[in-house]
Design an enzyme around this catalytic site. Sequence first.
Site, PDB file in Angstrom:
ATOM      1  N   ARG A 100       0.645  -1.141  -0.020  1.00  0.00           N
ATOM      2  CA  ARG A 100       0.009  -0.101  -0.158  1.00  0.00           C
ATOM      3  C   ARG A 100       0.926   1.215   0.119  1.00  0.00           C
ATOM      4  O   ARG A 100       0.499   2.121  -0.790  1.00  0.00           O
ATOM      5  CB  ARG A 100      -1.072   0.124   1.106  1.00  0.00           C
ATOM      6  CG  ARG A 100      -2.268   0.907   1.224  1.00  0.00           C
ATOM      7  CD  ARG A 100      -1.917   2.158   1.667  1.00  0.00           C
ATOM      8  NE  ARG A 100      -1.379   2.106   3.152  1.00  0.00           N
ATOM      9  CZ  ARG A 100      -0.314   3.081   3.302  1.00  0.00           C
ATOM     10  NH1 ARG A 100       0.267   3.954   2.974  1.00  0.00           N
ATOM     11  NH2 ARG A 100       0.425   2.732   4.805  1.00  0.00           N
ATOM     12  N   GLY A 147      11.807  15.334  10.857  1.00  0.00           N
ATOM     13  CA  GLY A 147      10.815  14.708  10.557  1.00  0.00           C
ATOM     14  C   GLY A 147       9.468  15.236  10.801  1.00  0.00           C
ATOM     15  O   GLY A 147       8.884  15.791   9.873  1.00  0.00           O
ATOM     16  N   TRP A 172      14.213   8.355   4.861  1.00  0.00           N
ATOM     17  CA  TRP A 172      13.127   7.323   5.021  1.00  0.00           C
ATOM     18  C   TRP A 172      12.185   7.439   3.820  1.00  0.00           C
ATOM     19  O   TRP A 172      11.013   7.893   3.961  1.00  0.00           O
ATOM     20  CB  TRP A 172      12.274   7.593   6.495  1.00  0.00           C
ATOM     21  CG  TRP A 172      13.036   7.896   7.634  1.00  0.00           C
ATOM     22  CD1 TRP A 172      13.316   8.878   8.373  1.00  0.00           C
ATOM     23  CD2 TRP A 172      13.719   6.540   8.174  1.00  0.00           C
ATOM     24  NE1 TRP A 172      14.131   8.364   9.389  1.00  0.00           N
ATOM     25  CE2 TRP A 172      14.317   7.059   9.238  1.00  0.00           C
ATOM     26  CE3 TRP A 172      13.466   5.337   7.852  1.00  0.00           C
ATOM     27  CZ2 TRP A 172      14.891   6.094  10.018  1.00  0.00           C
ATOM     28  CZ3 TRP A 172      14.247   4.358   8.544  1.00  0.00           C
ATOM     29  CH2 TRP A 172      15.101   4.673   9.684  1.00  0.00           C
ATOM     30  N   LEU A 254       0.791  15.329   1.731  1.00  0.00           N
ATOM     31  CA  LEU A 254       0.791  14.395   2.921  1.00  0.00           C
ATOM     32  C   LEU A 254      -0.799  14.454   3.317  1.00  0.00           C
ATOM     33  O   LEU A 254      -1.158  13.081   3.922  1.00  0.00           O
ATOM     34  CB  LEU A 254       1.577  15.122   4.159  1.00  0.00           C
ATOM     35  CG  LEU A 254       2.984  15.097   3.930  1.00  0.00           C
ATOM     36  CD1 LEU A 254       3.621  15.848   5.354  1.00  0.00           C
ATOM     37  CD2 LEU A 254       3.497  13.788   3.628  1.00  0.00           C
ATOM     38  N   GLN A 294     -14.421 -18.160  26.538  1.00  0.00           N
ATOM     39  CA  GLN A 294     -14.869 -16.582  26.765  1.00  0.00           C
ATOM     40  C   GLN A 294     -13.949 -15.588  26.432  1.00  0.00           C
ATOM     41  O   GLN A 294     -14.013 -14.531  25.860  1.00  0.00           O
ATOM     42  CB  GLN A 294     -15.277 -16.237  27.979  1.00  0.00           C
ATOM     43  CG  GLN A 294     -16.580 -17.171  28.562  1.00  0.00           C
ATOM     44  CD  GLN A 294     -16.987 -16.930  29.704  1.00  0.00           C
ATOM     45  OE1 GLN A 294     -16.194 -16.407  30.657  1.00  0.00           O
ATOM     46  NE2 GLN A 294     -18.370 -17.330  29.902  1.00  0.00           N
ATOM     47  N   LEU A 353      -2.953 -16.390  18.454  1.00  0.00           N
ATOM     48  CA  LEU A 353      -2.509 -17.182  17.631  1.00  0.00           C
ATOM     49  C   LEU A 353      -1.347 -17.990  18.431  1.00  0.00           C
ATOM     50  O   LEU A 353      -0.835 -19.180  17.991  1.00  0.00           O
ATOM     51  CB  LEU A 353      -1.620 -16.698  16.401  1.00  0.00           C
ATOM     52  CG  LEU A 353      -2.684 -16.277  15.195  1.00  0.00           C
ATOM     53  CD1 LEU A 353      -2.116 -15.259  14.396  1.00  0.00           C
ATOM     54  CD2 LEU A 353      -3.496 -17.386  14.667  1.00  0.00           C
ATOM     55  N   GLY A 354      -1.058 -17.656  19.532  1.00  0.00           N
ATOM     56  CA  GLY A 354      -0.073 -18.167  20.414  1.00  0.00           C
ATOM     57  C   GLY A 354       1.130 -18.337  19.594  1.00  0.00           C
ATOM     58  O   GLY A 354       1.519 -17.426  18.792  1.00  0.00           O
ATOM     59  N   GLU A 378       4.259   9.782   7.979  1.00  0.00           N
ATOM     60  CA  GLU A 378       3.037  10.645   7.453  1.00  0.00           C
ATOM     61  C   GLU A 378       2.296  11.422   8.698  1.00  0.00           C
ATOM     62  O   GLU A 378       1.406  11.499   8.966  1.00  0.00           O
ATOM     63  CB  GLU A 378       1.930  10.101   6.773  1.00  0.00           C
ATOM     64  CG  GLU A 378       2.385   9.091   5.647  1.00  0.00           C
ATOM     65  CD  GLU A 378       3.283  10.182   4.472  1.00  0.00           C
ATOM     66  OE1 GLU A 378       3.245  11.166   4.586  1.00  0.00           O
ATOM     67  OE2 GLU A 378       3.628   9.171   3.435  1.00  0.00           O
ATOM     68  N   HIS A 381       1.643   9.512  15.634  1.00  0.00           N
ATOM     69  CA  HIS A 381       0.464   9.493  16.525  1.00  0.00           C
ATOM     70  C   HIS A 381       0.245  10.820  17.379  1.00  0.00           C
ATOM     71  O   HIS A 381      -0.639  11.332  17.266  1.00  0.00           O
ATOM     72  CB  HIS A 381       0.479   8.415  17.176  1.00  0.00           C
ATOM     73  CG  HIS A 381      -0.581   8.048  18.092  1.00  0.00           C
ATOM     74  ND1 HIS A 381      -1.896   7.371  17.346  1.00  0.00           N
ATOM     75  CD2 HIS A 381      -1.201   8.296  19.230  1.00  0.00           C
ATOM     76  CE1 HIS A 381      -2.969   7.228  18.339  1.00  0.00           C
ATOM     77  NE2 HIS A 381      -2.353   7.792  19.546  1.00  0.00           N
TER      78      HIS A 381
END
Length: 398
Positions: A100, A147, A172, A254, A294, A353-354, A378, A381
Amino acid sequence: MTGALADRFAGVDFMGLDTLLSEEERAVRDTVRIWVDEHLMPVIGRAYVEGRFPRQLIPGMAELGLFGANLPEEYGCAGLNNVAYGLIMQELERGDSGIRSFASVQGALVMYPIHAFGSEDQKRRWLPRLATGAEIGCFGLTEPDFGSNPAGMLTTARQTADGWVLNGTKMWITNGSQASVAIVWAKTGAMDDTRAIRGFIVPTSTPGYTAKDQEGKLSLRASDTSEIHLEDVRLPADAVLPQSGGLKSPLKCLSQARFGIAWGAVGAAMACYDEALRYARQRVMFARPIAGTQIQQVRLVDMLTEITKAQLLALQLGRLKDAETVTPEQISLAKRNNVNMATECARESRRLLGANGILVEYHSMRHLANLESVYTYEGTHDMHSLIVGQAITGLSAF
């Protein structure tokens, strides 16, 4: 991939969101979904382990019109609406964030700036070739020391009698080592003047341009990530994007990329949820499938709930973008939420998935590692938190 978990992906739609999509939007999504299952999924695990981008996929992506899919048909693009474009990004990242990223850079960060800020000659020269994959592009904004603060860039473009001379370093850079053309952002005036930032079309064969792959990556391993060096790179006068000017120009690019990320992250989360659900139904422990316990049901329900909310958020974001009323802050909120959501889903799926979850034949660990990069690039957070915070309080934290 082999076995039952490799069966064709059927989608994740608990609330009947398909009814909110047009027939064309569903058709686009389903076409890309089939292509991902048939061409990307069989090769992505090995490509990730080997740390290489599967370049053999480029012609198929171009044939489907995935590059710059929401740009006008007159330039050789698909001319789709932004919801259909978002669904393309969703399905590609369901396969892998690196794939992507490749399509996002090609369309949102190379083709979009040429379309938005370029001359008519530049559009007609470059966009059709980028749409067909005859040219591969990269986007040079981020620098080693700048950045989250691109305004501090040190790359310069000095005007000469017959053109421009570029000097600087970019870091980057997705597609950097395989690109034939780069969109490079540089300062054309005083270093403290962000209004002097301009965009340039730089053929990577130009003397003085070099790209070196970033080594030691533990994330986005099926994506080319490079450092670009520009040493007295001489360009003709018409290399500049004439309508570009100031920091707002690369930030608009962006926003296009972040829009695609908000959708793509949903795809990664859907892949992890689907894998966890299939595994839980098949994995027998203490004489019954773990799906009947559960603790695993709560895990799956939490994942499904957050995915459903993110799907609705992405869809509304796409409708706002198609109505040309979307704001950068709304895109920031969606990128921030959806990537964080997908990261948590990948982590919970890996845990369900362990021990098997760390194997390359399963996808969740790969998605989790990739999403740690998507969480940062981009706009991190935390930076998106500050962007939205400023929008709702009217007070800048910068």
